[in-house]
Scaffold this motif. Structure first.
Motif, PDB file in Angstrom:
ATOM      1  N   LYS A 136       0.357 -37.645  -4.689  1.00  0.00           N
ATOM      2  CA  LYS A 136       1.164 -37.927  -5.871  1.00  0.00           C
ATOM      3  C   LYS A 136       2.665 -37.959  -5.604  1.00  0.00           C
ATOM      4  CE  LYS A 136      -2.228 -35.889  -9.014  1.00  0.00           C
ATOM      5  NZ  LYS A 136      -2.503 -34.813 -10.013  1.00  0.00           N
ATOM      6  N   GLY A 137       3.088 -37.412  -4.500  1.00  0.00           N
ATOM      7  CA  GLY A 137       4.506 -37.286  -4.227  1.00  0.00           C
ATOM      8  C   GLY A 137       5.102 -38.464  -3.475  1.00  0.00           C
ATOM      9  N   GLU A 172       7.057 -37.800  -8.669  1.00  0.00           N
ATOM     10  CA  GLU A 172       5.608 -37.879  -8.616  1.00  0.00           C
ATOM     11  C   GLU A 172       5.102 -39.062  -9.423  1.00  0.00           C
ATOM     12  OE1 GLU A 172       4.433 -34.025 -10.095  1.00  0.00           O
ATOM     13  OE2 GLU A 172       4.074 -33.292  -8.053  1.00  0.00           O
ATOM     14  N   TRP A 214       6.655 -28.722  -3.647  1.00  0.00           N
ATOM     15  CA  TRP A 214       7.875 -29.492  -3.446  1.00  0.00           C
ATOM     16  C   TRP A 214       8.607 -29.036  -2.177  1.00  0.00           C
ATOM     17  CZ3 TRP A 214      10.429 -33.495  -6.137  1.00  0.00           C
ATOM     18  CH2 TRP A 214       9.699 -34.021  -7.206  1.00  0.00           C
ATOM     19  N   ARG A 266       6.910 -30.694   0.597  1.00  0.00           N
ATOM     20  CA  ARG A 266       7.225 -32.118   0.676  1.00  0.00           C
ATOM     21  C   ARG A 266       8.611 -32.357   1.259  1.00  0.00           C
ATOM     22  NH1 ARG A 266       5.297 -33.394  -5.543  1.00  0.00           N
ATOM     23  NH2 ARG A 266       3.096 -33.858  -5.124  1.00  0.00           N
TER      24      ARG A 266
END
Length: 401
Positions: free
Chosen positions: A46-47, A74, A103, A106
């Motif tokens: 999703k990121g 996202e 996060w 990521r």
């Protein structure tokens, strides 16, 4: 590049449009910038991450030449393509990235900003006017944004910014306490220009007309009058706003508008006809007008007076050919309370099938007395369907076990 390249988007899937939440995001953003997208990459399911080259900062007095920002967001919708594409120009509000472990995983360097409003605070390919007017608003001190300076800047956005940004500004104006006392020139003129402009989105113009009606914003009256006297589809809304701002409609105008070809205008005139020489004429339109909205307007305006003529119209409207008219009549008649219950009982017993729904519905609005008759009819009405309808209106299982 940051992460794996994004696969080409399927034709049936479009990237998120953005725009509607930009103003809200920009009000509290860490940075609001115009930028060029340098690269875009998918990080996980999703990121996404991107590099933005800053072209202009809307708040800072100067932008550092060659400045780049790392951006994250996202895409929660499955199979939706990334909302940003390499090479495009965007106006975006940015906030600190969330502190969640996902996060941090990521973006381990901790130098990433997130697109505000959960990724929705952006506008693709912004025009110069939108940029300038948003910048003007953001330069207003936050303590002044609900005062006249902020109202003026918001009105400027409504007048000329891109539609999603203008709609956000109109929403912000609606939430401004005591708007009427803060709406001065040139703000009122800017809102009036938006109302009159056929280039503006009709839904935005309608929202502004309704705002003026709800808060009786006299400063916008002249522009609303222009729309009212035009052939615009918004003319009915405009006349309704004028009635709200003025506190009524004069008899001469009522007489003229009762014959208007536009049903929305006739409906406004019918509501305003009570107490004028054309009251009887308007009352008759509950039977004769071809438009349901006009018949509803007459019922809602006249039945609460409980005059014999109004009651006759109300009872007749319980059997109107259009369900919305029957529903309006049921509420208007039923809310007269105990006095109408005996006649409603007679009407309910005298009809079956669809024709008894109106009287039964009116009984549901007629207080304890009406509820009592409904309970009686749920057991004794000769039509089984209507016994079930009565039970349903009482909140009971329509099928008696």
């Amino acid at each position: 590049m940051c992460g794996a390249p994004v696969a080409p988007a399927a034709k049936e899937n479009a990237p998120a449009t953005g725009g509607a939440h930009l103003l809200a995001g920009a009000e509290s953003a860490k940075r609001t910038v115009v930028a060029r997208v340098e690269d875009v990459g998918r990080i996980d399911e999703k990121g996404y991450g991107a590099t933005f080259a800053v072209l202009r900062d809307l708040v800072a007095t100067k932008t550092t030449e060659g400045e780049t920002l790392r951006i994250g967001w996202e895409e929660l919708a499955p199979d939706r393509p990334a909302r940003f594409r390499k090479g495009e120009r965007v106006l975006v509000a940015l906030e600190s990235a969330p502190g969640f472990s996902l996060w941090r995983k990521r973006f381990p360097n901790g130098d990433t900003l997130a697109v505000a409003e959960r990724g929705a605070a952006f506008l693709r390919d912004p025009d110069d006017t939108s940029v300038e007017r948003l910048a003007r608003y953001l330069r207003v001190d936050p303590t002044e944004r609900e005062q006249s300076p902020g109202v003026e800047a918001l009105a400027g956005l409504v007048e000329a910014a891109a539609t999603p940004l203008a709609e956000g500004a109109a929403k912000r104006l609606r939430a401004t306490p005591g708007l009427g006392s803060k709406l001065r020139e040139p703000a009122a003129a800017a809102l009036g220009a938006a109302i009159e402009s056929e280039a503006r989105d009709p839904s935005l113009r309608r929202d502004l007309i309704r705002l003026a009606a709800e808060q009786r914003l006299d400063g916008m009256r002249a522009s609303i009058a222009v729309v009212a006297e035009s052939q615009s589809p918004l003319a009915g809304e405009a006349w309704a706003a004028l009635v709200a701002i003025d506190g009524g409609m004069n008899a001469t105008t009522v007489h003229r508008l009762l014959a208007a070809p536009d049903a929305g205008i006739r409906a406004v005139a019918a509501r305003a006809a009570l107490g004028t020489p054309d009251a009887e004429r308007a009352l008759g339109m509950a039977r004769s007008d071809p438009a349901a909205e006009v018949r509803i307007a007459v019922v809602e305006a006249f039945v609460p007076t409980a005059s014999p003529a109004a009651l006759e119209i109300g009872y007749a409207a319980l059997f109107d050919r259009e369900p919305p008219v029957r529903a309006a009549a049921a509420q208007a008649v039923g809310r007269l309370g105990a006095d109408v219950v005996p006649h409603l009982r007679e009407l309910a017993l005298a009809h079956a099938g669809r024709d008894s729904i109106g009287p039964l519905g009116a009984l549901a609005f007629a207080g304890p007395e009406g509820q009592g008759v409904l309970l009686e009819l749920s057991a004794t009405h000769p039509d089984a369907t209507m016994r079930g309808q009565a039970r349903l209106l009482l909140g009971l299982d329509p099928v008696k076990h």
